[in-house]
Design an enzyme around this catalytic site. Sequence first.
Site, PDB file in Angstrom:
ATOM      1  N   GLY A  14      36.878  52.673  12.948  1.00 26.44           N
ATOM      2  CA  GLY A  14      37.369  52.892  14.305  1.00 26.44           C
ATOM      3  C   GLY A  14      38.689  52.186  14.563  1.00 26.44           C
ATOM      4  N   TYR A  15      38.817  50.978  14.041  1.00 23.00           N
ATOM      5  CA  TYR A  15      40.055  50.206  14.182  1.00 23.00           C
ATOM      6  C   TYR A  15      41.204  50.901  13.463  1.00 23.00           C
ATOM      7  CZ  TYR A  15      43.323  46.355  13.198  1.00 23.00           C
ATOM      8  OH  TYR A  15      44.438  45.563  13.057  1.00 23.00           O
ATOM      9  N   TYR A  16      40.938  51.380  12.236  1.00 19.25           N
ATOM     10  CA  TYR A  16      41.980  52.053  11.474  1.00 19.25           C
ATOM     11  C   TYR A  16      42.387  53.378  12.123  1.00 19.25           C
ATOM     12  CZ  TYR A  16      41.979  48.832   7.525  1.00 19.25           C
ATOM     13  OH  TYR A  16      42.133  47.731   6.744  1.00 19.25           O
TER      14      TYR A  16
END
Length: 217
Positions: A128-130
Amino acid sequence: MNVLVVGANGQIGQHLIDELKKQGKHNPIAFVRKEEQVEHFKKQDVKARLGDLESSIDEIKKSMTDIDAVVFTAGSGGSTGSDKTLLVDLDGAVKVIEATKASGIDRFVMVSALGADERDRWSEELKGYYVAKHFADMWLLDSNLNYTIVRPGMLLNEESIGKVLVKEAIKDNDVFSIPRIDVAKTIVATLDNENTYHKSFDLVTGQDTLDEALKSL
């Protein structure tokens, strides 16, 4: 240049404010979310402006008067959920990019993440962060701003090593980490370095001086 540091109260952001003050070439202006953070920076003789990445583009734009460059180093942090990651790391970044354009500011430096440009390098745990970083970077690439995207490796709370490796993509290397202070020093060095304009690169600890590394881009 007057440099608006979005995420000034974060760990890289605080190093960046200190490095800008120390080098004395550019004037840091902190963009922070809380009134007590504004007071904190004022005590350090640093100008600060109150803003919220979850507010509107027009509200964010109000903090950009007399600004020459914007650095986005904000993040939702590891303790928040995917909703905050999308609201801050993606939508917050996009709104800052749009506010920068609407304010007539051209220079923009984005702090991204190592491997954010290649989906096959994303870990399942941090996907999700990427995703947020990837699409925020893509929005900047399509913005027509004079951008630099810095993709640091694993961030360390250690003293400056002062030697870096800078490449368009770092995949095979012994070291995939870098002290946060060295990321901040790299950001400062890119601000008016024409060799970094319209460039994206990975950044880890290496063997080159910062000047040597940026000349290699």
